[in-house]
Scaffold this motif. Structure first.
Motif, PDB file in Angstrom:
ATOM      1  N   GLU A  50     -36.542 -50.067 -42.917  1.00 40.02           N
ATOM      2  CA  GLU A  50     -36.834 -48.846 -43.661  1.00 40.02           C
ATOM      3  C   GLU A  50     -35.561 -48.384 -44.357  1.00 40.02           C
ATOM      4  O   GLU A  50     -34.466 -48.809 -43.991  1.00 40.02           O
ATOM      5  N   GLU A  51     -35.698 -47.516 -45.327  1.00 40.10           N
ATOM      6  CA  GLU A  51     -34.560 -47.104 -46.164  1.00 40.10           C
ATOM      7  C   GLU A  51     -33.424 -46.434 -45.396  1.00 40.10           C
ATOM      8  O   GLU A  51     -32.265 -46.595 -45.751  1.00 40.10           O
ATOM      9  N   THR A  67     -34.355 -58.057 -30.193  1.00 40.73           N
ATOM     10  CA  THR A  67     -33.925 -56.667 -30.094  1.00 40.73           C
ATOM     11  C   THR A  67     -33.390 -56.226 -31.451  1.00 40.73           C
ATOM     12  O   THR A  67     -32.739 -57.008 -32.141  1.00 40.73           O
ATOM     13  N   TYR A  68     -33.667 -54.978 -31.800  1.00 42.79           N
ATOM     14  CA  TYR A  68     -33.131 -54.403 -33.032  1.00 42.79           C
ATOM     15  C   TYR A  68     -32.065 -53.378 -32.671  1.00 42.79           C
ATOM     16  O   TYR A  68     -32.291 -52.499 -31.843  1.00 42.79           O
ATOM     17  N   ALA A  69     -30.906 -53.517 -33.289  1.00 41.24           N
ATOM     18  CA  ALA A  69     -29.802 -52.574 -33.128  1.00 41.24           C
ATOM     19  C   ALA A  69     -29.599 -51.919 -34.487  1.00 41.24           C
ATOM     20  O   ALA A  69     -29.158 -52.566 -35.430  1.00 41.24           O
ATOM     21  N   MET A  70     -29.953 -50.659 -34.586  1.00 43.68           N
ATOM     22  CA  MET A  70     -29.958 -50.003 -35.888  1.00 43.68           C
ATOM     23  C   MET A  70     -29.035 -48.788 -35.909  1.00 43.68           C
ATOM     24  O   MET A  70     -28.770 -48.177 -34.886  1.00 43.68           O
ATOM     25  N   GLY A  71     -28.581 -48.463 -37.106  1.00 49.23           N
ATOM     26  CA  GLY A  71     -27.745 -47.292 -37.324  1.00 49.23           C
ATOM     27  C   GLY A  71     -28.051 -46.699 -38.687  1.00 49.23           C
ATOM     28  O   GLY A  71     -28.887 -47.211 -39.434  1.00 49.23           O
ATOM     29  N   GLN A  72     -27.347 -45.650 -39.013  1.00 47.86           N
ATOM     30  CA  GLN A  72     -27.522 -44.973 -40.302  1.00 47.86           C
ATOM     31  C   GLN A  72     -27.135 -45.912 -41.442  1.00 47.86           C
ATOM     32  O   GLN A  72     -26.090 -46.551 -41.408  1.00 47.86           O
ATOM     33  N   ARG A  73     -27.986 -45.977 -42.458  1.00 49.98           N
ATOM     34  CA  ARG A  73     -27.676 -46.779 -43.642  1.00 49.98           C
ATOM     35  C   ARG A  73     -26.843 -45.941 -44.602  1.00 49.98           C
ATOM     36  O   ARG A  73     -27.229 -44.828 -44.956  1.00 49.98           O
ATOM     37  N   VAL A  74     -25.698 -46.472 -45.010  1.00 45.52           N
ATOM     38  CA  VAL A  74     -24.794 -45.777 -45.920  1.00 45.52           C
ATOM     39  C   VAL A  74     -24.735 -46.596 -47.202  1.00 45.52           C
ATOM     40  O   VAL A  74     -24.388 -47.779 -47.169  1.00 45.52           O
ATOM     41  N   ASP A  75     -25.075 -45.970 -48.323  1.00 44.20           N
ATOM     42  CA  ASP A  75     -25.070 -46.690 -49.594  1.00 44.20           C
ATOM     43  C   ASP A  75     -23.656 -47.098 -49.992  1.00 44.20           C
ATOM     44  O   ASP A  75     -22.692 -46.398 -49.699  1.00 44.20           O
ATOM     45  N   SER A 113     -17.141 -46.852 -38.716  1.00 41.48           N
ATOM     46  CA  SER A 113     -16.071 -47.308 -39.612  1.00 41.48           C
ATOM     47  C   SER A 113     -16.416 -47.024 -41.073  1.00 41.48           C
ATOM     48  O   SER A 113     -15.564 -46.580 -41.851  1.00 41.48           O
ATOM     49  N   ILE A 114     -17.668 -47.271 -41.432  1.00 45.11           N
ATOM     50  CA  ILE A 114     -18.118 -47.013 -42.804  1.00 45.11           C
ATOM     51  C   ILE A 114     -18.080 -45.520 -43.106  1.00 45.11           C
ATOM     52  O   ILE A 114     -17.595 -45.097 -44.168  1.00 45.11           O
ATOM     53  N   LEU A 115     -18.591 -44.706 -42.187  1.00 40.36           N
ATOM     54  CA  LEU A 115     -18.624 -43.261 -42.418  1.00 40.36           C
ATOM     55  C   LEU A 115     -17.217 -42.684 -42.562  1.00 40.36           C
ATOM     56  O   LEU A 115     -16.977 -41.842 -43.442  1.00 40.36           O
ATOM     57  N   ARG A 116     -16.284 -43.136 -41.731  1.00 43.98           N
ATOM     58  CA  ARG A 116     -14.899 -42.669 -41.857  1.00 43.98           C
ATOM     59  C   ARG A 116     -14.319 -43.051 -43.214  1.00 43.98           C
ATOM     60  O   ARG A 116     -13.622 -42.270 -43.856  1.00 43.98           O
ATOM     61  N   THR A 117     -14.611 -44.255 -43.655  1.00 41.29           N
ATOM     62  CA  THR A 117     -14.102 -44.739 -44.940  1.00 41.29           C
ATOM     63  C   THR A 117     -14.698 -43.928 -46.091  1.00 41.29           C
ATOM     64  O   THR A 117     -13.978 -43.515 -47.002  1.00 41.29           O
ATOM     65  N   LYS A 118     -15.986 -43.691 -46.032  1.00 41.92           N
ATOM     66  CA  LYS A 118     -16.654 -42.916 -47.084  1.00 41.92           C
ATOM     67  C   LYS A 118     -16.131 -41.480 -47.125  1.00 41.92           C
ATOM     68  O   LYS A 118     -15.824 -40.959 -48.195  1.00 41.92           O
ATOM     69  N   GLU A 119     -16.029 -40.860 -45.958  1.00 38.29           N
ATOM     70  CA  GLU A 119     -15.555 -39.468 -45.892  1.00 38.29           C
ATOM     71  C   GLU A 119     -14.126 -39.328 -46.404  1.00 38.29           C
ATOM     72  O   GLU A 119     -13.783 -38.322 -47.017  1.00 38.29           O
ATOM     73  N   GLY A 121     -12.831 -41.151 -48.711  1.00 36.82           N
ATOM     74  CA  GLY A 121     -12.773 -41.522 -50.124  1.00 36.82           C
ATOM     75  C   GLY A 121     -11.896 -42.728 -50.380  1.00 36.82           C
ATOM     76  O   GLY A 121     -11.444 -42.952 -51.504  1.00 36.82           O
ATOM     77  N   THR A 122     -11.671 -43.525 -49.347  1.00 37.15           N
ATOM     78  CA  THR A 122     -10.838 -44.719 -49.464  1.00 37.15           C
ATOM     79  C   THR A 122     -11.507 -45.740 -50.381  1.00 37.15           C
ATOM     80  O   THR A 122     -12.717 -45.910 -50.343  1.00 37.15           O
ATOM     81  N   ASP A 123     -10.730 -46.408 -51.194  1.00 35.31           N
ATOM     82  CA  ASP A 123     -11.248 -47.461 -52.061  1.00 35.31           C
ATOM     83  C   ASP A 123     -11.922 -48.516 -51.186  1.00 35.31           C
ATOM     84  O   ASP A 123     -11.293 -49.097 -50.291  1.00 35.31           O
ATOM     85  N   TRP A 124     -13.194 -48.789 -51.427  1.00 36.05           N
ATOM     86  CA  TRP A 124     -13.984 -49.714 -50.596  1.00 36.05           C
ATOM     87  C   TRP A 124     -13.415 -51.131 -50.590  1.00 36.05           C
ATOM     88  O   TRP A 124     -13.663 -51.896 -49.679  1.00 36.05           O
ATOM     89  N   ARG A 125     -12.612 -51.465 -51.592  1.00 37.65           N
ATOM     90  CA  ARG A 125     -12.037 -52.812 -51.643  1.00 37.65           C
ATOM     91  C   ARG A 125     -11.005 -53.064 -50.552  1.00 37.65           C
ATOM     92  O   ARG A 125     -10.645 -54.201 -50.274  1.00 37.65           O
ATOM     93  N   TYR A 126     -10.527 -51.996 -49.926  1.00 41.03           N
ATOM     94  CA  TYR A 126      -9.523 -52.142 -48.873  1.00 41.03           C
ATOM     95  C   TYR A 126     -10.139 -52.316 -47.485  1.00 41.03           C
ATOM     96  O   TYR A 126      -9.411 -52.372 -46.497  1.00 41.03           O
ATOM     97  N   GLY A 127     -11.446 -52.393 -47.402  1.00 40.53           N
ATOM     98  CA  GLY A 127     -12.098 -52.547 -46.111  1.00 40.53           C
ATOM     99  C   GLY A 127     -12.373 -51.210 -45.457  1.00 40.53           C
ATOM    100  O   GLY A 127     -12.079 -50.150 -46.005  1.00 40.53           O
ATOM    101  N   VAL A 128     -12.959 -51.288 -44.272  1.00 42.73           N
ATOM    102  CA  VAL A 128     -13.372 -50.070 -43.578  1.00 42.73           C
ATOM    103  C   VAL A 128     -12.334 -49.650 -42.536  1.00 42.73           C
ATOM    104  O   VAL A 128     -11.576 -50.474 -42.024  1.00 42.73           O
ATOM    105  N   ASN A 129     -12.333 -48.363 -42.245  1.00 42.36           N
ATOM    106  CA  ASN A 129     -11.412 -47.796 -41.276  1.00 42.36           C
ATOM    107  C   ASN A 129     -11.984 -47.988 -39.866  1.00 42.36           C
ATOM    108  O   ASN A 129     -12.619 -47.103 -39.318  1.00 42.36           O
ATOM    109  N   PHE A 130     -11.752 -49.169 -39.315  1.00 39.16           N
ATOM    110  CA  PHE A 130     -12.226 -49.437 -37.956  1.00 39.16           C
ATOM    111  C   PHE A 130     -11.226 -48.978 -36.903  1.00 39.16           C
ATOM    112  O   PHE A 130     -11.589 -48.687 -35.767  1.00 39.16           O
TER     113      PHE A 130
END
Length: 144
Positions: A50-51, A67-75, A113-119, A121-130
């Motif tokens: 689902e979306e 088993t399905y392991a799901m989380g929030q989808r971040v565009d 990691s994705i949410l921290r990166t998005k919040e 405003g880090t350039d997505w080309r540098y990877g995620v803040n894990f």
């Protein structure tokens, strides 16, 4: 354990790529077809039914359990998430988490990691803040 995304799964199976959202029957057939290639445990990343959610579907051929392991989808594109997922999954498995639980720990780690990166405003080309999520990951493994 093999950890393909849907593009890699299509290549491994010699099938055309298909974009989601996916039906559960398609996901489960793909998992089982991948396991028949010789690896009894499969984690298929990029699964969305689902979306609003995105994560992984996992299959253990020995138990027959899906088993399905799901989380929030971040565009947006976020480089390195497959590597982060694979590393987190392996760490959880090596700490005796069952495959389904290990996948959920890994999905939660990637989403954070994705949410921290998005919040930030880090350039997505540098990877995620894990890195900032490592303490929570360690707690999820029950190590502290």
């Amino acid at each position: 354990v093999i950890i393909p995304n849907y593009t890699e799964a299509a290549l491994l199976l010699g099938e055309p790529y298909r974009d989601g959202p996916y039906e559960a029957a398609f996901v489960e057939k793909t998992l089982k077809d991948l396991a028949r290639l010789g690896c009894p445990r499969v984690a298929l990343t990029g699964t969305w039914l689902e979306e609003a959610t995105l994560g992984a579907a996992v299959y253990d051929a020995q138990s027959g359990q899906v088993t399905y392991a799901m989380g929030q989808r971040v565009d947006g594109p976020y480089h390195g998430t497959g590597d982060v997922f694979g590393s987190a999954l392996l760490g959880a498995l090596m700490n005796d988490k069952p495959l389904g639980q290990a996948a959920q720990v890994a999905v939660d780690f990637v989403v954070g990691s994705i949410l921290r990166t998005k919040e930030a405003g880090t350039d997505w080309r540098y990877g995620v803040n894990f890195e900032a999520g490592l303490p929570a990951y360690i707690r999820a493994l029950g190590l502290v």
